[in-house]
Design an enzyme around this catalytic site. Structure first.
Site, PDB file in Angstrom:
ATOM      1  N   GLN A  17      52.538  52.545  50.876  1.00  0.00           N
ATOM      2  CA  GLN A  17      51.871  53.179  49.733  1.00  0.00           C
ATOM      3  C   GLN A  17      50.360  53.024  49.663  1.00  0.00           C
ATOM      4  O   GLN A  17      49.655  53.999  49.398  1.00  0.00           O
ATOM      5  CB  GLN A  17      52.481  52.668  48.420  1.00  0.00           C
ATOM      6  CG  GLN A  17      51.918  53.352  47.198  1.00  0.00           C
ATOM      7  CD  GLN A  17      52.510  52.889  45.889  1.00  0.00           C
ATOM      8  OE1 GLN A  17      52.018  53.221  44.822  1.00  0.00           O
ATOM      9  NE2 GLN A  17      53.581  52.120  45.938  1.00  0.00           N
ATOM     10  N   GLU A 139      53.163  45.255  46.357  1.00  0.00           N
ATOM     11  CA  GLU A 139      52.672  45.624  45.027  1.00  0.00           C
ATOM     12  C   GLU A 139      52.752  44.483  44.012  1.00  0.00           C
ATOM     13  O   GLU A 139      51.746  44.087  43.424  1.00  0.00           O
ATOM     14  CB  GLU A 139      53.456  46.829  44.516  1.00  0.00           C
ATOM     15  CG  GLU A 139      53.187  47.209  43.067  1.00  0.00           C
ATOM     16  CD  GLU A 139      51.767  47.662  42.819  1.00  0.00           C
ATOM     17  OE1 GLU A 139      51.168  47.240  41.812  1.00  0.00           O
ATOM     18  OE2 GLU A 139      51.242  48.445  43.629  1.00  0.00           O
ATOM     19  N   ASP A 168      49.009  48.644  44.988  1.00  0.00           N
ATOM     20  CA  ASP A 168      49.033  49.568  46.118  1.00  0.00           C
ATOM     21  C   ASP A 168      48.108  50.765  45.906  1.00  0.00           C
ATOM     22  O   ASP A 168      47.092  50.925  46.584  1.00  0.00           O
ATOM     23  CB  ASP A 168      50.462  50.063  46.350  1.00  0.00           C
ATOM     24  CG  ASP A 168      51.277  49.086  47.183  1.00  0.00           C
ATOM     25  OD1 ASP A 168      50.700  48.445  48.066  1.00  0.00           O
ATOM     26  OD2 ASP A 168      52.482  48.971  46.945  1.00  0.00           O
ATOM     27  N   GLY A 247      40.420  45.979  24.194  1.00  0.00           N
ATOM     28  CA  GLY A 247      39.028  46.099  23.765  1.00  0.00           C
ATOM     29  C   GLY A 247      38.787  45.330  22.489  1.00  0.00           C
ATOM     30  O   GLY A 247      39.627  44.555  22.020  1.00  0.00           O
ATOM     31  N   GLY A 248      37.656  45.553  21.887  1.00  0.00           N
ATOM     32  CA  GLY A 248      37.316  44.846  20.660  1.00  0.00           C
ATOM     33  C   GLY A 248      37.991  45.405  19.430  1.00  0.00           C
ATOM     34  O   GLY A 248      37.941  44.787  18.365  1.00  0.00           O
TER      35      GLY A 248
END
Length: 425
Positions: A17, A139, A168, A247-248
């Protein structure tokens, strides 16, 4: 206009892959990708996870579009001579063999440079130089060693790997950028160079927000994580945070109407500060807009469970699509949890070429992912994957200039397999 990488020739020694992801992307952009496979065997994924007997698997077909296949036995002297000739004629060699495999074939970086000083030699390995550089990686190993698994899941459960193939395919995408960059540099230097991507490095690059949080942790608790509001102490490493936003802006996955029977009746909801007032109005909590316990982001952090509980009370009265339609009117960031069935049936993805139906001579029609990168002047066509050795004779004649009698001699030596039988199959 021609394809963006038209005129670039890739010698593809990849399999499974990670490498095929890279070379398929380059093929979509117009590069002539020559996939080298073992006679009678080919890429191992041709036979893995087969859903139709004696037909190339979807695992193979969905990673090898737009390529040509040549079968060569690298241990055969004439086969090795053909490979050396291909190295002289190609611009890029891409491989993801186990560490040292290409060297044992006789194609060290130094030998490749002797054959073609302009050659760019691109490699994917599991680890970079260090204690693990000789280890074989797949993977899920890459996800575990690159930091993804330790930060995925719920804090009271096992580490989890993600369904996205960030080890991969993610590393294949990194390598493709490295190759294009090296090609650009060659226009100035005239020389090739080595390009290497380690799967551990690629996963860590995609986990950079967690490395960010590891450094923040040294200065106090991670206040946007659910455990902060629950009064659960933090340890010395970034914890698993369930479905909290990376995130914030705090975010969670919430139940929608029908969740009792539909495993994907959920929506991701982010309580973005600029639209807090709109959120309060939508969920029927207008008083929260001015209440000191809820009005400001810092005040809300210890109360996220209560807040998302109230939001979920509202989302459970709507389907995920109804909720998204309403929330988008107020620019409230959200997204339904889409199943693979829903994605496969999404006509907008087909209209943009993100999903493509492809005709295959033995498989018939199948659905695949098209090029996710769109260029205005170089649209990508998705062509079927090659049959094993399908282009062997064509490449020997048109790319390497072998005459018919030379091709017959090479075939009789066993260096390329029985190409006529392969073509018939």
């Amino acid at each position: 206009m021609g394809k963006a990488l038209e005129g670039v020739r890739i010698l593809d020694f990849t399999h499974v892959q990670s490498g095929p992801t890279c070379t398929q992307l380059l093929a979509w952009f117009g590069a002539d990708v020559i996939k080298v496979e073992r006679p009678g065997v080919g890429d191992i994924t041709r036979g893995q996870l087969q859903d139709i007997p004696n037909v190339d698997s979807l695992y193979f077909t969905m990673l090898n579009h737009n390529k040509r296949s040549i079968t060569i036995d690298s241990k055969n002297p004439q086969g090795k001579a053909v490979l050396e000739r291909l190295i002289r004629e190609c611009d890029v060699l891409v491989e993801n063999f186990a560490p040292g495999a290409l060297d044992r074939m006789g194609f060290t970086w130094e030998r490749v440079q002797e054959l073609n000083p302009r050659m760019i030699m691109a490699s994917i390995k599991g680890f970079g130089p260090g204690p693990y550089e000789d280890c074989k990686v797949y993977e899920n190993v890459a996800q575990c060693t690159g930091g993804a698994a330790s930060t995925t899941g719920f804090r009271d459960g096992l580490p989890l790997v993600t369904g996205a193939q960030i080890g991969d395919s993610g590393t294949g995408l990194h390598l493709a950028l490295g190759i294009v960059t090296a090609l650009y540099h060659r226009t100035q230097s005239g020389r090739g160079q080595r390009v290497t991507c380690a799967m551990q490095d690629g996963v860590l690059n995609l986990c950079r927000v967690k490395l960010r949080d590891q450094q923040r942790l040294a200065h106090g608790p991670l206040t946007e994580y659910s455990q902060y509001g629950e009064g659960v102490p933090f340890g010395d490493a970034v914890p698993r945070a369930g479905n909290d936003s990376g995130g914030g802006q705090p975010g969670r996955i919430l139940k929608c109407k029908g969740w009792e029977t539909d495993p994907n009746a959920y929506i991701y909801f982010i309580t973005q500060a600029p639209v807090w007032g709109a959120i309060c109005d939508v969920i029927g909590k207008p008083e929260w807009k001015t209440h000191p316990d809820y009005a400001k982001p810092a005040a809300r952090l210890p109360r996220l469970n209560e807040i998302f509980g109230a939001i979920e009370d509202w989302t459970m009265t709507k389907t995920k699509f109804e909720a998204m339609e309403i929330l988008n009117e107020y620019d409230i960031p959200c997204g339904p949890i889409l199943s693979m069935k829903e994605l496969a049936e999404d006509q907008s993805l087909r209209a943009t070429g993100t999903l493509v139906e492809v005709e295959h001579p033995t498989r018939g029609t199948y659905l695949t992912v098209g090029n996710p990168i769109k260029l205005s002047d170089s649209p990508a066509d998705v062509l079927r994957s090659p049959l094993l050795g399908e282009h062997t004779e064509e490449i020997l004649r048109d790319v390497l200039g072998y005459a018919d009698h030379d091709i017959a001699e090479i075939e009789s030596s066993g260096a390329i397999g029985d190409i006529r039988r392969q073509a018939a199959e």
